[in-house]
Motif scaffolding. Structure first.
Motif, PDB file in Angstrom:
ATOM      1  N   CYS A  36     -17.201 -12.622 -60.414  1.00  0.00           N
ATOM      2  CA  CYS A  36     -17.828 -12.368 -59.116  1.00  0.00           C
ATOM      3  C   CYS A  36     -17.053 -13.085 -58.019  1.00  0.00           C
ATOM      4  CB  CYS A  36     -19.283 -12.833 -59.121  1.00  0.00           C
ATOM      5  SG  CYS A  36     -20.119 -12.660 -57.521  1.00  0.00           S
ATOM      6  N   THR A  37     -16.740 -12.350 -56.965  1.00  0.00           N
ATOM      7  CA  THR A  37     -16.105 -12.913 -55.781  1.00  0.00           C
ATOM      8  C   THR A  37     -16.958 -12.562 -54.573  1.00  0.00           C
ATOM      9  OG1 THR A  37     -13.877 -12.733 -56.717  1.00  0.00           O
ATOM     10  CG2 THR A  37     -14.048 -12.888 -54.321  1.00  0.00           C
ATOM     11  N   LEU A  38     -17.221 -13.547 -53.729  1.00  0.00           N
ATOM     12  CA  LEU A  38     -18.040 -13.351 -52.535  1.00  0.00           C
ATOM     13  C   LEU A  38     -17.133 -13.169 -51.329  1.00  0.00           C
ATOM     14  CD1 LEU A  38     -20.593 -16.186 -53.342  1.00  0.00           C
ATOM     15  CD2 LEU A  38     -20.905 -13.733 -53.714  1.00  0.00           C
ATOM     16  N   VAL A  39     -17.396 -12.134 -50.550  1.00  0.00           N
ATOM     17  CA  VAL A  39     -16.527 -11.779 -49.426  1.00  0.00           C
ATOM     18  C   VAL A  39     -17.325 -11.808 -48.132  1.00  0.00           C
ATOM     19  CG1 VAL A  39     -15.040  -9.988 -48.440  1.00  0.00           C
ATOM     20  CG2 VAL A  39     -15.073 -10.359 -50.920  1.00  0.00           C
ATOM     21  N   GLU A  40     -16.712 -12.387 -47.107  1.00  0.00           N
ATOM     22  CA  GLU A  40     -17.280 -12.390 -45.764  1.00  0.00           C
ATOM     23  C   GLU A  40     -16.216 -11.912 -44.782  1.00  0.00           C
ATOM     24  OE1 GLU A  40     -20.243 -15.914 -45.071  1.00  0.00           O
ATOM     25  OE2 GLU A  40     -18.522 -16.696 -46.183  1.00  0.00           O
ATOM     26  N   LEU A  41     -16.661 -11.424 -43.636  1.00  0.00           N
ATOM     27  CA  LEU A  41     -15.754 -10.996 -42.580  1.00  0.00           C
ATOM     28  C   LEU A  41     -15.653 -12.087 -41.528  1.00  0.00           C
ATOM     29  CD1 LEU A  41     -16.951  -7.297 -42.120  1.00  0.00           C
ATOM     30  CD2 LEU A  41     -15.051  -8.140 -43.510  1.00  0.00           C
ATOM     31  N   ASP A  42     -14.427 -12.335 -41.077  1.00  0.00           N
ATOM     32  CA  ASP A  42     -14.181 -13.323 -40.028  1.00  0.00           C
ATOM     33  C   ASP A  42     -13.175 -12.706 -39.061  1.00  0.00           C
ATOM     34  OD1 ASP A  42     -13.802 -15.484 -38.410  1.00  0.00           O
ATOM     35  OD2 ASP A  42     -12.795 -16.734 -39.901  1.00  0.00           O
ATOM     36  N   GLY A  43     -13.695 -12.031 -38.043  1.00  0.00           N
ATOM     37  CA  GLY A  43     -12.814 -11.339 -37.118  1.00  0.00           C
ATOM     38  C   GLY A  43     -12.058 -10.237 -37.832  1.00  0.00           C
ATOM     39  N   SER A  44     -10.735 -10.330 -37.816  1.00  0.00           N
ATOM     40  CA  SER A  44      -9.907  -9.302 -38.446  1.00  0.00           C
ATOM     41  C   SER A  44      -9.503  -9.675 -39.866  1.00  0.00           C
ATOM     42  CB  SER A  44      -8.653  -9.063 -37.601  1.00  0.00           C
ATOM     43  OG  SER A  44      -7.938 -10.275 -37.432  1.00  0.00           O
ATOM     44  N   LEU A  45     -10.169 -10.669 -40.445  1.00  0.00           N
ATOM     45  CA  LEU A  45      -9.848 -11.099 -41.802  1.00  0.00           C
ATOM     46  C   LEU A  45     -11.032 -10.888 -42.731  1.00  0.00           C
ATOM     47  CD1 LEU A  45      -8.056 -14.504 -41.088  1.00  0.00           C
ATOM     48  CD2 LEU A  45      -6.965 -12.350 -41.723  1.00  0.00           C
ATOM     49  N   ALA A  46     -10.723 -10.611 -43.993  1.00  0.00           N
ATOM     50  CA  ALA A  46     -11.725 -10.616 -45.058  1.00  0.00           C
ATOM     51  C   ALA A  46     -11.482 -11.869 -45.882  1.00  0.00           C
ATOM     52  CB  ALA A  46     -11.595  -9.368 -45.926  1.00  0.00           C
ATOM     53  N   LEU A  47     -12.502 -12.702 -46.013  1.00  0.00           N
ATOM     54  CA  LEU A  47     -12.367 -13.991 -46.682  1.00  0.00           C
ATOM     55  C   LEU A  47     -13.073 -13.965 -48.028  1.00  0.00           C
ATOM     56  CD1 LEU A  47     -13.142 -16.307 -43.629  1.00  0.00           C
ATOM     57  CD2 LEU A  47     -10.909 -15.470 -44.398  1.00  0.00           C
ATOM     58  N   ALA A  48     -12.425 -14.533 -49.036  1.00  0.00           N
ATOM     59  CA  ALA A  48     -12.981 -14.565 -50.387  1.00  0.00           C
ATOM     60  C   ALA A  48     -13.333 -15.992 -50.780  1.00  0.00           C
ATOM     61  CB  ALA A  48     -11.981 -13.994 -51.390  1.00  0.00           C
ATOM     62  N   THR A  49     -14.535 -16.155 -51.310  1.00  0.00           N
ATOM     63  CA  THR A  49     -14.941 -17.425 -51.908  1.00  0.00           C
ATOM     64  C   THR A  49     -15.240 -17.171 -53.377  1.00  0.00           C
ATOM     65  OG1 THR A  49     -15.925 -18.199 -49.840  1.00  0.00           O
ATOM     66  CG2 THR A  49     -16.568 -19.340 -51.848  1.00  0.00           C
ATOM     67  N   PRO A  50     -14.557 -17.855 -54.290  1.00  0.00           N
ATOM     68  CA  PRO A  50     -14.815 -17.654 -55.717  1.00  0.00           C
ATOM     69  C   PRO A  50     -16.140 -18.278 -56.127  1.00  0.00           C
ATOM     70  CG  PRO A  50     -13.258 -19.433 -55.417  1.00  0.00           C
ATOM     71  CD  PRO A  50     -13.513 -18.864 -54.048  1.00  0.00           C
ATOM     72  N   THR A  51     -16.600 -17.929 -57.314  1.00  0.00           N
ATOM     73  CA  THR A  51     -17.867 -18.466 -57.814  1.00  0.00           C
ATOM     74  C   THR A  51     -17.643 -19.456 -58.957  1.00  0.00           C
ATOM     75  OG1 THR A  51     -18.065 -16.469 -59.183  1.00  0.00           O
ATOM     76  CG2 THR A  51     -19.249 -16.504 -57.072  1.00  0.00           C
ATOM     77  N   TYR A  52     -16.949 -19.035 -60.002  1.00  0.00           N
ATOM     78  CA  TYR A  52     -16.579 -19.956 -61.084  1.00  0.00           C
ATOM     79  C   TYR A  52     -15.392 -19.346 -61.821  1.00  0.00           C
ATOM     80  CZ  TYR A  52     -18.854 -16.802 -64.410  1.00  0.00           C
ATOM     81  OH  TYR A  52     -19.188 -15.704 -65.163  1.00  0.00           O
ATOM     82  N   PRO A  53     -14.537 -20.168 -62.438  1.00  0.00           N
ATOM     83  CA  PRO A  53     -13.268 -19.643 -62.947  1.00  0.00           C
ATOM     84  C   PRO A  53     -13.196 -19.324 -64.435  1.00  0.00           C
ATOM     85  CG  PRO A  53     -13.131 -22.013 -62.789  1.00  0.00           C
ATOM     86  CD  PRO A  53     -14.530 -21.634 -62.361  1.00  0.00           C
ATOM     87  N   SER A  54     -14.256 -19.509 -65.205  1.00  0.00           N
ATOM     88  CA  SER A  54     -14.121 -19.249 -66.638  1.00  0.00           C
ATOM     89  C   SER A  54     -14.066 -17.753 -66.917  1.00  0.00           C
ATOM     90  CB  SER A  54     -15.281 -19.888 -67.415  1.00  0.00           C
ATOM     91  OG  SER A  54     -16.514 -19.295 -67.077  1.00  0.00           O
ATOM     92  N   LEU A  55     -13.329 -17.390 -67.972  1.00  0.00           N
ATOM     93  CA  LEU A  55     -13.172 -15.998 -68.378  1.00  0.00           C
ATOM     94  C   LEU A  55     -14.181 -15.652 -69.466  1.00  0.00           C
ATOM     95  CD1 LEU A  55      -9.297 -16.120 -68.714  1.00  0.00           C
ATOM     96  CD2 LEU A  55     -10.507 -14.782 -66.991  1.00  0.00           C
ATOM     97  N   ARG A  56     -14.588 -14.388 -69.507  1.00  0.00           N
ATOM     98  CA  ARG A  56     -15.442 -13.894 -70.588  1.00  0.00           C
ATOM     99  C   ARG A  56     -14.603 -12.919 -71.410  1.00  0.00           C
ATOM    100  NH1 ARG A  56     -20.549 -11.332 -67.994  1.00  0.00           N
ATOM    101  NH2 ARG A  56     -18.905 -10.150 -66.968  1.00  0.00           N
ATOM    102  N   LEU A  57     -14.226 -13.336 -72.624  1.00  0.00           N
ATOM    103  CA  LEU A  57     -13.253 -12.574 -73.400  1.00  0.00           C
ATOM    104  C   LEU A  57     -13.766 -12.266 -74.803  1.00  0.00           C
ATOM    105  CD1 LEU A  57     -10.057 -14.648 -72.494  1.00  0.00           C
ATOM    106  CD2 LEU A  57     -10.711 -12.421 -71.545  1.00  0.00           C
ATOM    107  N   LEU A  58     -13.377 -11.088 -75.302  1.00  0.00           N
ATOM    108  CA  LEU A  58     -13.648 -10.728 -76.686  1.00  0.00           C
ATOM    109  C   LEU A  58     -12.671 -11.464 -77.603  1.00  0.00           C
ATOM    110  CD1 LEU A  58     -14.195  -6.902 -76.173  1.00  0.00           C
ATOM    111  CD2 LEU A  58     -15.932  -8.546 -76.926  1.00  0.00           C
ATOM    112  N   PRO A  59     -13.019 -11.619 -78.872  1.00  0.00           N
ATOM    113  CA  PRO A  59     -12.162 -12.381 -79.791  1.00  0.00           C
ATOM    114  C   PRO A  59     -10.720 -11.890 -79.854  1.00  0.00           C
ATOM    115  CG  PRO A  59     -14.314 -12.039 -80.775  1.00  0.00           C
ATOM    116  CD  PRO A  59     -14.308 -11.246 -79.503  1.00  0.00           C
ATOM    117  N   ASP A  60     -10.494 -10.561 -79.820  1.00  0.00           N
ATOM    118  CA  ASP A  60      -9.113 -10.080 -79.909  1.00  0.00           C
ATOM    119  C   ASP A  60      -8.317 -10.446 -78.662  1.00  0.00           C
ATOM    120  OD1 ASP A  60     -10.661  -8.338 -78.410  1.00  0.00           O
ATOM    121  OD2 ASP A  60      -9.487  -6.567 -78.947  1.00  0.00           O
TER     122      ASP A  60
END
Length: 363
Positions: free
Chosen positions: A200-224
């Protein structure tokens, strides 16, 4: 508010010794010397979380962070709504239901748990929990479903997207569940790029920019995928009792959670024909539809919020370059795909370049 240039600079700069010493007078330091709040608040994007249930994937809120607080409490109660207002399905099976309840919302994950969301009180209550729903599953539901929808209701564009910094540029990778987004993001992290958020990435608008704030960095992966990405092994823990996926935290992560200007995004396409171009530029209309399709919503029947959501998707699509990535989901193709992404991102303009001040004459 920090300028886009300051955001990029601060995200790549450690806290100064003076700042750390000043903060240390008021807050204790963790093992890496970062000041922490004296109470157990966690951080999810720009928001603080005060939770009675363990959310071990989230970092502790930093003392220098500024955010509103969402309280997560366990308040068991039996509740059956008179009617349901929306259902989300997967393979014709209901996986999530929504009912409006006064000023709040009931979210039911069948056979797993019920949550009562009360945005006016900044509270999420866990009101029912199935006996088979362990702590890992409860955490998964909260951080991968409930909180993204809550923050969408609060006016943020909550995208089902990974965030990486590749060559100093902030890039989002969008994809439906099962498209291989986490595996690709993990492979790029193994190649040395910085993973800032997986699901999940949270996005806000700031004038002519789109800004991203991350939520958490762990990956969800299958065993393979874990075996392919980390043949020497890695630390991992279960994601949920009903899935074989594991949570993995790669080495190349940024847990500082600074907000960054987005430079562009990619949309994974597993159904592209074999002779399709590997990267296809998307029109603004196509980009907007992709953003809508890959975003979280709490109440699709809320016309006012849906209009705001559509406007945000339209603006982000207008601002940012986007490409559809033909992604075959084969491990033997990962190196070629990663090289293609790196070359593409290298050629992308930096989002702030067009907004840099013009030097004065003679300077």
């Amino acid at each position: 508010m920090l300028s886009a240039h300051q955001r990029r600079a601060s995200s790549n700069s450690p806290t100064s010794a003076a700042t750390t010493l000043h903060a240390a007078r008021e807050f204790p330091l963790d093992q890496s010397g970062v000041p922490r709040l004296p109470h157990p608040k966690l951080q999810f994007g720009p928001w603080w979380i005060a939770s009675e249930t363990a959310l071990s994937s989230l970092a502790y809120a930093m003392a220098r962070a500024v955010g509103k607080t969402i309280e997560i409490v366990e308040a068991p109660q039996l509740f059956e709504p008179q009617s349901w207002h929306h259902h989300w399905t997967d393979d014709n099976a209901v996986v999530l239901s929504l009912a409006r309840q006064g000023d709040g919302y009931l979210l039911r994950f069948p056979d797993l748990a019920d949550f009562l969301l009360q945005p006016h009180a900044s509270r999420i209550s866990i009101i029912q929990r199935n006996a088979s729903t362990d702590d890992a599953t409860l955490e998964h539901l909260l951080i991968d479903q409930v909180l993204p929808r809550y923050l969408a209701h609060e006016g943020m564009l909550s995208l089902h997207a990974s965030t990486l910094v590749i060559g100093g540029k902030c890039v989002l990778i969008l994809g439906k569940s099962g498209a291989g987004k986490s595996t690709l993001s993990g492979f790029l992290a193994v190649r040395g790029h910085t993973l800032r958020s997986d699901d999940c990435t949270l996005v806000e608008l700031d004038g002519s920019l789109a800004l991203a704030t991350p939520t958490y960095p762990s990956l969800r992966l299958l065993p393979d995928s874990i075996e392919a990405l980390y043949p020497a092994g890695t630390d991992m823990r279960p994601m949920a009792h009903y899935s074989s996926k594991q949570r993995v935290v790669p080495q190349a992560v940024d847990t500082g959670l600074p907000t960054l200007p987005i430079d562009g995004f990619l949309v994974l396409d597993n159904a592209a024909p074999a002779n399709a171009a590997p990267l296809t530029p998307m029109t603004a209309a196509e980009s907007c539809l992709a953003l809508i399709r890959h975003s979280f919503q709490l109440d699709p029947g809320d016309k006012r919020r849906m209009a705001t959501h559509l406007h945000m998707c339209s603006e982000v699509a207008r601002m940012l370059p986007a490409c559809r990535l033909a992604y075959p989901r084969r491990y033997d193709a990962m190196t070629d795909v990663a090289s293609l992404i790196e070359a593409h991102v290298s050629a992308m303009p930096i989002a702030t370049a067009a907004h840099a001040p013009t030097p004065a004459s003679g300077s």
